[in-house]
Structures are given as C-alpha cells and as structure tokens.
Scaffold this active site. Structure first.
Site, PDB file in Angstrom:
ATOM      1  N   CYS A 254       0.826  -1.208   0.000  1.00 47.12           N
ATOM      2  CA  CYS A 254       0.000   0.000   0.000  1.00 47.12           C
ATOM      3  C   CYS A 254       0.863   1.262   0.000  1.00 47.12           C
ATOM      4  O   CYS A 254       0.675   2.151  -0.816  1.00 47.12           O
ATOM      5  CB  CYS A 254      -0.928   0.005   1.212  1.00 47.12           C
TER       6      CYS A 254
ATOM      7  N   CYS B  35      -1.321   1.808  -3.162  1.00 48.13           N
ATOM      8  CA  CYS B  35      -2.282   2.899  -2.963  1.00 48.13           C
ATOM      9  C   CYS B  35      -1.663   4.292  -2.900  1.00 48.13           C
ATOM     10  O   CYS B  35      -2.147   5.220  -3.556  1.00 48.13           O
ATOM     11  CB  CYS B  35      -3.054   2.692  -1.659  1.00 48.13           C
TER      12      CYS B  35
ATOM     13  N   LYS C  89       0.304   5.448  -6.078  1.00 43.78           N
ATOM     14  CA  LYS C  89      -0.718   5.502  -7.141  1.00 43.78           C
ATOM     15  C   LYS C  89      -1.558   6.776  -7.021  1.00 43.78           C
ATOM     16  O   LYS C  89      -1.767   7.496  -7.983  1.00 43.78           O
ATOM     17  CB  LYS C  89      -1.578   4.240  -7.046  1.00 43.78           C
TER      18      LYS C  89
ATOM     19  N   TYR D  66      -8.881  -3.081 -11.138  1.00 42.04           N
ATOM     20  CA  TYR D  66      -8.534  -1.836 -10.460  1.00 42.04           C
ATOM     21  C   TYR D  66      -7.261  -1.199 -11.051  1.00 42.04           C
ATOM     22  O   TYR D  66      -7.245  -0.041 -11.429  1.00 42.04           O
ATOM     23  CB  TYR D  66      -8.223  -2.108  -8.990  1.00 42.04           C
TER      24      TYR D  66
ATOM     25  N   GLU E 123      -6.961   2.239 -13.329  1.00 45.09           N
ATOM     26  CA  GLU E 123      -6.357   3.400 -12.652  1.00 45.09           C
ATOM     27  C   GLU E 123      -5.145   3.910 -13.440  1.00 45.09           C
ATOM     28  O   GLU E 123      -4.973   5.105 -13.644  1.00 45.09           O
ATOM     29  CB  GLU E 123      -5.961   3.031 -11.220  1.00 45.09           C
TER      30      GLU E 123
ATOM     31  N   HIS F  30     -26.826  21.812  -0.606  1.00 38.73           N
ATOM     32  CA  HIS F  30     -26.947  22.417  -1.921  1.00 38.73           C
ATOM     33  C   HIS F  30     -25.988  23.587  -2.089  1.00 38.73           C
ATOM     34  O   HIS F  30     -25.818  24.350  -1.136  1.00 38.73           O
ATOM     35  CB  HIS F  30     -28.396  22.911  -2.096  1.00 38.73           C
TER      36      HIS F  30
ATOM     37  N   GLU G  11     -26.027  15.700  -3.406  1.00 39.38           N
ATOM     38  CA  GLU G  11     -27.424  15.913  -2.997  1.00 39.38           C
ATOM     39  C   GLU G  11     -28.362  15.031  -3.814  1.00 39.38           C
ATOM     40  O   GLU G  11     -29.467  14.714  -3.387  1.00 39.38           O
ATOM     41  CB  GLU G  11     -27.828  17.383  -3.094  1.00 39.38           C
TER      42      GLU G  11
END
Ligand code: NDP
Length: 463
Positions: free
Chosen positions: A43, A48, A51, A180, A184, A439, A444
């Site tokens: 990782c 991760c 990346k 993945y 990516e 908002h 939303e």
C-alpha cells in the site's frame, strides 16, 4: 519465563503486519517483526499511496483544460516525470520512517530480513542468519503482481512493482487487464499525455462492478483518448531492435508500445516461506487457508491481508489484524466483518461503490428498486467538459433498505466512505429521503431521487 524469544512474531511489514506488531507490543507483549523489502508494504511503497499521488499529478491536465471556461489562461504547461518520481520517493521515505517509528516506539524488535518458517514456532531470519522462536506467529506477507511468466516475452513487461520507478515517461504504453490497477493506470498515463492502450480479455472492464459503472467508465476512458481493446488477450511481446515492444494478441493483431504493463491480478507470496515445515495449509494458488478468526489450520499461526484469499484491500488487512488482537490479546473474540465494504477505484472519472450491484441484487432479491441519476456536474457546465456523473441506489423493495450505492464522478470515493456508514446501520430509502440535501453539491442527488427509475420483480425489469 516462556520458552520462546517472542510472544508474537510477525512476518511482513505491510499494513496488516505492522498494525498487529505495534498494537500487541503496546499491550505489553514481546513482539518481533521481519520485512524483507521496505516497511509500509504494498500500500505505502508500491500501491495505494504512490498511485494516488500519480492520480493527482495526472489530473492537472484536466484542470488546465477546464480552467479556461472559468476565465483562466495558464499558458503552456509542461510535465516533468523525474521531478514527480523524486517527490514521490521523498514522501514514501517519510511514510516508511513513520511506520518504523511507530513500531520502534511501541518496543517492537524490527528486523530487515526475509523470514522463513523452520517449524510452527521457529522462524529463520535470512539476513541475520539466526533462528528466533515465538509462541504465536502472524503471516502478513501480502501479494505480488501476476507476472504471467508463461506468456512469451513477459520478461519485457512491467507490473505495478516497476511502474512507480520508470526512468522516463513512456510515449506509448499498453496496459493489460481490466481490473482496479489497469483502469487506474490507464487514467494516469492518459492524463500525463501518454498514448495509452488498455487491452482487456473480456467485453466490459471491471468485472463484478455495477454495469452502469462499467459502461460509463469505458465511455469516459475512450473520450479521454484511451485506446480500448476489448476481447483482447495478449499472447506475446517481442523486443524490436529500436527497443520498442511488439505486442501481439491471441487474434493475431499486433501493435507497438514503449512499455507493456501487466495488471492481471496479484498472487500470494508464500513460495519458499517454509509453510509446509510449519504444517500450514494453503489452497491450490498458494493462499493461506484461514478460519473466521484468521487462524490457519495450525493452532499458533494466523494470516491476514492479501496472503489470504479474502478481500485484497488495505483497510481489510488492518481490520483483520485488529480482530486478531481483540480475540487473542484482549479476550474479546471478534470475527472480521467482510460485509458491505466500500471501495473506490481511482479511475478518471473516479468510482465509489458499496454493496450489491444491480445485477447481483436482482439475483438475490425478489423486488429491487433502482434509483438512478446521470447528469452533468455543475463544474462541467462552464468548463464544457463532456463528462456525466452517475449516482445510483439499489433498494430492496420489500424492506426498503439501501443495499447498493454506486457513484461515478469527482470525489466518488469520499462519498462511498460516508454512504457506507448509513448502509452499515441499515438505512432505508426513506432515511435517505428524510435527509436534507446539501446544496449545491453533486451528492445531494443521493437524497433527492424520490421515485425509482425502474424496478425488478422476480428478475424481470418493470418500468
Ligand atoms: P483485479 O483482480 O482487479 O483485476 C485483474 C484483471 O486482470 C481482471 O480484469 C482479469 O480479467 C485480468 N486477468 C487476470 N488474469 C489474466 C490473464 N491471464 N490474462 C489476461 N487478463 C487477466 O486485479 P488488479 O491486479 O487490478 O489488482 C489487484 C487487487 O488489488 C485488486 O483486486 C484490488 O483488491 C486491489 N487494488 C485495490 C485498489 C483500490 O482499492 N483502489 C487499487 C489497486 C488494487 P477478468 O476480469 O476477465 O477476470
């Protein structure tokens, strides 16, 4: 005094192993840990973290384009790959230091060495040429990219292990895979201006994800200039005399690339670990078999993270370690919970998803309601970017529980993290409806989709 050198010995200094080592030591136990490469594991060192830094780097090209619609002119822009790599390396060094410091502060004995089992309580530290013993042993050695060594020319290809340290930015890259890592990196390289081909053996990338996410992402990748070769399996890679690579697929088509990156899954790194000497059972692919508490078939040996065939995600490995600590050192048995795991794919656009896809929900539930909004996010009005955002909720028609949420667009991963909390608490569609919108935001939409877009009854779609 116990007969062992350590109460716990951890093999592997990645997310799962470091967490276990640090926490168990801070509870007052004698802990040792061995890592053969760099502390932080996949990782932090080659996954991760680097990346995501590269994703950030690659997204500036969009921002330079989009800012014109808001009145900015940033002039000519250039990108320096070596600068990025150096900056990334410095950050990884800092993080690796923090991992070591955390272990050190907790009083863990840190070994920079490969560790191999000699028996169920003994581990040989290769760099130290010594054997240490432990009452309990945790295996957290993780995985390694599938290098497809049976493919002709696979030695000319790179994987995610090498991609973070390329000496120069390729001009033309082919990425093999549709998971993945492949999607990516297709986004990263396309964003950095590289001529990018994504070759995937199936007809739609990201198998097992909601179909809408798959089709919309394919569309976006193509709009961003990625050359998508579907139903394409690379058969052979040859090196030309000018150093470029000739890529050939199983259909006999061929094309040229400077780099070919294999992103075709990961395998556990259990080979040569001596697990047989300890009597630890593995499955046919080398994953350590574990029970609901991450314990192997040997009573004093556990395994967490990617070396077990569960869910290959950093937070999952950490959670499995925390459950091990609770069970073994706090007297509070806890099984890892692998239900409703939110996940993000840092593709461009980004994906955030939690729970069942529409296809899986329809197989599992008699009545399924689908709430779906596909819209142009506000930012894209002035920027003129032709990219839509997707928000989709899958609801069990009987209980009204939200059983799936799928988001594509800016910050989708952040949204998935938050929506996962409400889903974990069993939120219903009515709870979503009763929640006031924030908002103006994109998210939303998640609380303002009042009527189902369509429904399924007994597997049949009804409008
Ligand atoms: P994935 O399992 O996601 O994808 C592997 C891809 O390679 C699939 O598209 C698969 O095809 C294809 N494939 C497998 N074998 C072959 C083969 N022999 N020839 C051609 N294609 C093949 O693996 P990744 O390597 O992308 O990532 C590994 C894991 O790491 C992920 O599963 C994920 O858990 C984790 N990860 C998580 C990230 C995140 O959280 N954002 C980022 C990166 C990795 P098919 O679909 O047909 O099976």
């Amino acid at each position: 005094m116990t007969q062992y050198d350590y109460d716990l010995f951890v093999i592997g200094g990645g997310s799962g192993g470091v967490r276990a080592g640090r926490m168990v030591s801070s509870l007052g136990h004698r802990v040792g840990i061995a890592e053969e490469y760099r502390y932080g594991g996949t990782c932090v060192i080659r996954g991760c973290v680097p990346k995501k830094l590269m994703v950030y780097a690659s997204k500036f090209s969009d921002q330079f384009e989009d800012c014109r619609g808001f009145g900015w002119d940033v002039g000519n822009t250039t990108f320096d790959w070596n600068y990025l790599i150096d900056a990334k390396d410095k950050e990884l060094e800092r993080l690796e230091g923090l991992y070591r410091k955390g272990l050190d502060n907790a009083g863990v004995d840190i070994f920079n060495s490969r560790a191999e089992f000699k028996d169920a309580h003994s581990v040989y530290l290769v760099a130290e040429d010594k054997i240490v013993t432990a009452e309990k042993i945790m295996v957290a050695v993780g995985g390694t990219p599938n290098r497809q060594s049976d493919m002709l020319g696979s030695e000319f290809c790179i994987t995610s292990d090498e991609v973070f340290d390329l000496k120069k930015l390729p001009q033309k890259i082919t990425i093999s895979g549709g998971g993945y890592i492949a999607v990516e990196f297709a986004g990263i390289f396309a964003g950095l201006g590289v001529d990018t081909t994504l070759a995937y053996r199936g007809s739609e990338i990201l198998k097992n994800f909601d179909k809408d996410l798959r089709t919309l992402l394919m569309d976006s990748l193509q709009k961003r200039g990625v050359n998508l070769r579907l139903n394409t399996e690379i058969n052979q890679v040859d090196k030309n005399s000018d150093g470029t690579l000739r890529v050939e697929d199983k259909g006999g088509n061929h094309w040229i690339a400077d780099q070919v990156m294999l992103a075709t899954g990961r395998l556990p790194v259990t080979k040569g670990l001596g697990l047989e000497l300890a009597g630890v059972e593995m499955d046919t692919r080398g994953y350590i078999k574990v029970d609901d508490y991450s314990k192997s078939n040997v009573d004093n040996i556990w395994a967490v993270g990617d070396v077990t065939n569960r869910v290959q995600l950093t937070p999952v490995a950490i959670h499995e370690s925390m459950c091990f600590i609770s069970t073994e050192y706090k007297g509070e048995p806890q099984k890892p919970d692998h239900e409703l795991i939110a996940t993000a794919v840092f593709s461009q656009p980004e994906i955030g998803t939690v729970g069942l896809s529409e296809e899986d929900a329809v197989k599992k539930y008699e009545h399924v309601e689908v709430y779906r909004a596909e819209f142009r996010p506000m930012r894209n009005t002035l920027s003129g970017r032709d990219e839509k955002m997707l928000m989709k909720l899958i609801v069990d028609g009987a209980s009204k529980r939200v059983i799936g949420a799928h988001i594509m667009g800016d910050d989708a991963g952040e949204m998935a993290q938050l929506i996962a909390i409400s889903m974990k608490m069993g939120a219903t569609k009515t709870d979503f409806d009763n929640t006031m919108a924030v908002h103006p935001t994109a998210s939303e939409e998640l609380v303002t989709m009042y009527a189902p877009s369509y429904e399924f009854r007994h597997g049949e779609r009804v409008e």
